[in-house]
Write a protein that holds these residues in place. Structure first.
Motif, short mmCIF file in Angstrom:
data_model
loop_
_atom_site.label_atom_id
_atom_site.label_comp_id
_atom_site.label_asym_id
_atom_site.label_seq_id
_atom_site.Cartn_x
_atom_site.Cartn_y
_atom_site.Cartn_z
N THR A 63 3.87 -5.58 18.49
CA THR A 63 2.41 -5.47 18.53
C THR A 63 1.81 -5.35 17.14
O THR A 63 0.62 -5.48 16.97
N VAL A 64 2.63 -5.02 16.14
CA VAL A 64 2.13 -4.95 14.77
C VAL A 64 3.10 -5.72 13.90
O VAL A 64 4.25 -5.96 14.27
N PRO A 65 2.67 -6.13 12.71
CA PRO A 65 3.57 -6.88 11.84
C PRO A 65 4.80 -6.06 11.46
O PRO A 65 4.77 -4.84 11.46
N PRO A 66 5.91 -6.74 11.14
CA PRO A 66 7.14 -6.05 10.78
C PRO A 66 6.90 -5.05 9.66
O PRO A 66 6.26 -5.36 8.66
N ARG B 57 -7.76 -0.36 -8.75
CA ARG B 57 -6.30 -0.36 -8.93
C ARG B 57 -5.73 -1.15 -7.76
O ARG B 57 -5.78 -0.72 -6.61
N LEU B 58 -5.17 -2.33 -8.03
CA LEU B 58 -4.72 -3.26 -7.00
C LEU B 58 -3.20 -3.32 -6.95
O LEU B 58 -2.54 -3.50 -7.96
N THR B 59 -2.67 -3.18 -5.71
CA THR B 59 -1.22 -3.32 -5.49
C THR B 59 -1.01 -4.30 -4.35
O THR B 59 -1.56 -4.12 -3.26
N VAL B 60 -0.23 -5.34 -4.61
CA VAL B 60 0.02 -6.37 -3.60
C VAL B 60 1.53 -6.52 -3.40
O VAL B 60 2.22 -7.05 -4.27
N PRO B 61 2.07 -6.05 -2.27
CA PRO B 61 3.51 -6.23 -2.03
C PRO B 61 3.83 -7.66 -1.64
O PRO B 61 2.94 -8.44 -1.29
N ASP B 62 5.08 -8.01 -1.69
CA ASP B 62 5.51 -9.34 -1.25
C ASP B 62 5.18 -9.51 0.24
O ASP B 62 5.35 -8.60 1.04
N ALA B 63 4.72 -10.71 0.60
CA ALA B 63 4.43 -11.06 2.00
C ALA B 63 3.43 -10.10 2.64
O ALA B 63 3.55 -9.76 3.82
N ALA B 64 2.46 -9.66 1.87
CA ALA B 64 1.42 -8.78 2.43
C ALA B 64 0.67 -9.51 3.55
O ALA B 64 0.39 -10.69 3.46
N TYR B 65 0.36 -8.79 4.62
CA TYR B 65 -0.34 -9.42 5.75
C TYR B 65 -1.80 -9.00 5.85
O TYR B 65 -2.52 -9.44 6.73
N GLY B 66 -2.25 -8.14 4.94
CA GLY B 66 -3.65 -7.72 4.94
C GLY B 66 -3.95 -6.89 3.71
O GLY B 66 -3.04 -6.48 2.97
N LEU C 176 0.55 2.57 2.60
CA LEU C 176 0.09 1.29 3.12
C LEU C 176 0.85 0.14 2.49
O LEU C 176 1.22 -0.83 3.16
N VAL C 177 1.10 0.25 1.19
CA VAL C 177 1.84 -0.81 0.49
C VAL C 177 3.26 -0.92 1.04
O VAL C 177 3.78 -2.02 1.27
N ARG C 178 3.91 0.22 1.30
CA ARG C 178 5.27 0.19 1.85
C ARG C 178 5.29 -0.44 3.24
O ARG C 178 6.32 -0.95 3.69
N ALA C 179 4.15 -0.38 3.93
CA ALA C 179 4.06 -0.97 5.27
C ALA C 179 3.68 -2.45 5.23
O ALA C 179 3.46 -3.05 6.27
N GLY C 180 3.57 -3.02 4.02
CA GLY C 180 3.28 -4.45 3.92
C GLY C 180 1.82 -4.79 3.76
O GLY C 180 1.41 -5.94 3.94
N LEU C 181 1.01 -3.80 3.39
CA LEU C 181 -0.42 -4.03 3.18
C LEU C 181 -0.75 -3.95 1.69
O LEU C 181 -0.25 -3.06 0.98
N ALA C 182 -1.58 -4.87 1.22
CA ALA C 182 -2.10 -4.74 -0.13
C ALA C 182 -3.14 -3.62 -0.14
O ALA C 182 -3.81 -3.38 0.86
N ALA C 183 -3.25 -2.92 -1.27
CA ALA C 183 -4.19 -1.80 -1.37
C ALA C 183 -5.02 -1.95 -2.64
O ALA C 183 -4.48 -2.19 -3.72
N LEU C 184 -6.34 -1.81 -2.46
CA LEU C 184 -7.26 -1.84 -3.60
C LEU C 184 -7.99 -0.51 -3.65
O LEU C 184 -8.88 -0.24 -2.84
#
Length: 455
Positions: free
Chosen positions: A223-226, A254-263, A291-299
């Motif tokens: 129900t949620v992204p991996p 301050r922007l952090t974008v993990p690999d394969a971010a989904y949002g 949030l970043v560890r969960a695959g989300l980019a954070a600004l």
């Protein structure tokens, strides 16, 4: 449209509740007829299932005419118009109520046995039935659920008269009906097969598991992204300091974008109380990291500059802050092109709500210990985005103001009270819980269409 049976009605109703998949939901079926409907809804949503017992109070010489209802938790709802119309004496009222309260107790023991009721405190609860004739028993059901601590009560029925639906809005946060009718007749007339529901059907429906622990919701797909649920799927990503253009000023970010971010989650702060900013605040940085560890980019975004923060009036210019937030959102979309959610604290909570009222592209909002009440009432009523209001239980004044703001909202929303916590996200003891709530709320809604049906 006539339903084939209660099972089909439950499946159709579940489709209208798709936005609840993957969330912490309890589905309660009004016994007996509501249980087959509730089971289908719970199965589709991957939600917990339980029974709810409510009994109508029938006029002694005309039992099919209800003058009220009683339910668990000592709840009682009376229809004063019926009582006046039939001139029902107080002693007759009391006699009927005693008998029906005894029946509530008997049926509760029969349906639940030795099992404890499914906990609903702090959760979203969907109350379902096979249909609704006058709304009296449904009103009692919603009140009973609220008395047990549910934070969001949604009433969902396949068929009901419009006048009955209207009277449910004061006791339910949302009302969903597949077939609102001007004239109902009887509920059974809208089903091709409408057999009597025996007690064994109710107890059997509750006994069978809806979803094994850890299994995905019905449909087979997560129900949620991996990584979104566990929050640890992505390695640490590097944060980059940016200056974001917003009209005549440039905002620190301050922007952090993990690999394969989904949002992307924009974590905005507007107060700079004591010089604390979103970029520097430990609470905000902790939430952003989770949030970043969960695959989300954070600004992380400061809506006022350090110089402007000396003017104690400017951080309360909600329209200005909202304009800056929208400008920063446009910049962020151009930079990384991901679906966007907002996390607002302080006065930025109100700014986020002002901004989303004008931007149909925002997917979710989390107001964390903020002041959503500073948004205009017309704005709160116009917000279409699923909104979570997270507040510490010891932050009494802010909690009261958040509940006041929630009363104006017609969108999907929830007030999440963090037990024992003070102001959040500043309270170190509550940061993990704030991060979990934000992560789950955003993950559940980034891929879903916004808006909630109410009729």
């Amino acid at each position: 449209m006539r339903f084939v049976d209660r099972t089909e009605a439950g499946r159709l109703l579940a489709r209208r509740l798709e936005h609840l998949r993957g969330r912490d939901v309890v589905v309660l079926g009004l016994a007996p007829g509501g249980m087959p409907v509730a089971r289908e809804v719970a199965r589709h949503l991957g939600a917990a299932l339980d029974v709810l017992v409510v009994r109508a109070l029938g006029v002694p010489w005309q039992p099919e005419l209800a003058f009220g209802a009683v339910g668990e938790q000592g709840v009682r709802v009376l229809d004063e118009d019926v009582i006046r119309h039939v001139a029902l004496a107080p002693e007759d009222q009391r006699a009927v109520e005693r008998a029906e309260r005894a029946e509530v107790a008997r049926l509760t023991r029969r349906y639940r046995g030795e099992r404890a009721p499914e906990p609903v405190a702090g959760r979203t609860v969907v109350v379902t039935d096979e249909g609704m004739a006058d709304g009296v028993t449904a009103s009692a059901a919603c009140r009973a659920v609220r008395a047990r601590g549910a934070v969001h009560v949604l009433l969902a029925v396949p068929v009901a008269p419009e006048r009955a639906l209207a009277r449910l809005h004061p006791v339910a946060d949302q009302v969903v009906c597949l077939q609102p009718l001007r004239h109902l007749g009887s509920v059974g007339a809208w089903y091709r097969s409408f057999p009597r529901i025996e007690d064994d059907t109710v107890t059997g429906a509750r006994a069978r598991p809806i979803r094994e622990p850890g299994a995905p919701a019905a449909g087979g797909a997560p129900t949620v992204p991996p990584g979104a649920a566990g929050g640890e799927a992505h390695a640490e990503a590097e944060a980059v300091e940016r200056d974001v253009p917003a009209g005549p000023v440039r905002l620190r970010a301050r922007l952090t974008v993990p690999d394969a971010a989904y949002g992307l989650v924009v974590l905005a702060h507007g107060d700079c109380l004591g010089g604390a900013t979103a970029c520097d605040c430990p609470g905000h940085r902790h939430v952003a990291a989770r949030l970043v560890r969960a695959g989300l980019a954070a600004l992380l975004l400061d809506l006022v500059t350090r110089e402007e923060a000396r003017d104690r009036h400017l951080p309360f210019d909600i329209v200005l802050l909202a304009r800056r937030l929208r400008a920063a959102t446009r910049w962020a979309r151009d930079e990384i092109r991901l679906p966007v959610a907002y996390f607002g604290s302080g006065t930025a909570a109100a700014a986020a709500l002002e901004a989303v009222a004008l931007d149909p592209g925002i997917r979710a909002v989390v107001c964390c210990g903020g002041r959503p009440d500073l948004a205009r009432p017309a704005t709160l009523a116009a917000v279409h985005v699923p909104t979570l209001l997270a507040v510490g239980s010891r932050d009494a004044r802010v909690l009261c103001l958040n509940r006041l703001a929630a009363d104006w909202m017609h969108c999907e929303h929830r007030v999440a009270v963090l037990p024992g916590a003070g102001p959040v996200p500043e309270d170190p003891a509550a940061r993990d819980e704030v991060a979990r709530l934000a992560r789950e709320w955003v993950a559940a809604h980034l891929g879903a269409a916004t808006g909630t049906p109410v009729g």
